[in-house]
Write a protein that holds these residues in place. Structure first.
Motif, short mmCIF file in Angstrom:
data_model
loop_
_atom_site.label_atom_id
_atom_site.label_comp_id
_atom_site.label_asym_id
_atom_site.label_seq_id
_atom_site.Cartn_x
_atom_site.Cartn_y
_atom_site.Cartn_z
N LEU A 18 0.80 -1.21 -0.03
CA LEU A 18 -0.12 -0.24 -0.21
C LEU A 18 0.63 1.24 0.29
CD1 LEU A 18 -2.79 -1.13 2.60
CD2 LEU A 18 -2.99 -0.34 0.07
N SER A 19 2.02 1.66 0.43
CA SER A 19 2.50 2.34 0.19
C SER A 19 3.63 3.30 -0.51
CB SER A 19 4.08 2.01 1.47
OG SER A 19 3.38 2.26 3.07
N SER B 298 -7.26 5.58 -3.92
CA SER B 298 -7.13 6.94 -3.38
C SER B 298 -5.97 6.88 -2.35
CB SER B 298 -9.02 8.18 -3.11
OG SER B 298 -8.16 7.58 -1.85
N LYS B 299 -5.73 8.39 -2.33
CA LYS B 299 -4.44 8.48 -1.54
C LYS B 299 -5.15 8.33 0.43
CE LYS B 299 -0.72 9.99 -3.67
NZ LYS B 299 -0.35 8.70 -4.24
N GLY B 300 -6.44 9.03 0.17
CA GLY B 300 -7.26 8.78 1.80
C GLY B 300 -7.31 7.29 1.40
N VAL C 37 -3.20 1.87 5.60
CA VAL C 37 -2.20 1.56 6.11
C VAL C 37 -1.77 1.75 6.93
CG1 VAL C 37 0.41 3.13 6.28
CG2 VAL C 37 -0.87 1.64 3.77
N ALA C 38 -2.19 3.02 8.45
CA ALA C 38 -2.54 2.91 9.52
C ALA C 38 -3.45 1.82 10.09
CB ALA C 38 -3.48 4.20 9.96
N THR D 238 -10.12 13.06 1.63
CA THR D 238 -8.87 13.50 0.76
C THR D 238 -7.24 12.78 2.07
OG1 THR D 238 -8.74 15.81 2.03
CG2 THR D 238 -9.96 15.57 -0.05
N LYS D 239 -6.44 12.68 1.15
CA LYS D 239 -5.41 12.94 1.79
C LYS D 239 -4.92 13.34 3.15
CE LYS D 239 -1.09 14.23 0.44
NZ LYS D 239 -0.22 14.20 -0.70
N ASN D 240 -5.05 14.69 2.80
CA ASN D 240 -4.97 15.08 3.50
C ASN D 240 -5.92 15.51 5.44
OD1 ASN D 240 -2.93 16.94 2.37
ND2 ASN D 240 -4.10 18.55 1.81
#
Length: 146
Positions: free
Chosen positions: A26-27, A34-36, A42-43, A117-119
């Protein structure tokens, strides 16, 4: 034989290998997610791996195979307990946050661009991890020296 030499085919080896490989794959960001979503997954995999390390390896196996080692000292036991409870809490809550993210993305299309979103995922994971670690700090002080 497992992916990592010397591991054998034990369930502990499978779980550890599966989580490590999940984190690595995944990394790399090549799964067309999507990045999110990738951040949440991953978390979750890292929290699950930390649960395996603290609960099984440091807590259970050390009790049976390394009695009287430094792992039995009260400060070390207390630290392992804090990390264990924080890892379990993170594992559970990361799953909840991932589910909420997917619910918003599926059911509320107008909120998807703002919240999925990723952020936002990074802030949610970092905030949750920080708060859950702070929540579990008092467990450090419950054990008394014997």
């Amino acid at each position: 034989m497992g992916v990592f030499p010397g591991r054998g085919r034990s369930p502990l080896g499978w779980l550890t290998e599966a989580n490590i490989l999940t984190i690595v794959v995944l990394s790399q960001g090549k799964c067309d997610l999507s990045k999110g979503i990738t951040r949440y997954l991953v978390a979750m995999a890292m929290a699950d791996l930390l649960v395996i390390i603290t609960e099984v390896i440091l807590w259970r196996i050390s009790y049976f195979y390394f009695p009287g080692s430094f792992l039995d000292m009260t400060p070390v036991c207390s630290a392992i307990l804090v990390v264990l409870y924080a890892a379990i809490d993170c594992s559970v809550w990361f799953t909840v946050f991932f589910t909420l993210d997917r619910h918003v993305a599926t059911c509320y299309q107008n909120l998807k661009t703002k919240y999925c979103t990723k952020n936002v995922a990074t802030v949610v994971v970092a905030t949750a991890c920080t708060l859950l670690c702070l929540k579990n700090v008092p467990f450090y002080f419950i054990l008394n020296p014997q």
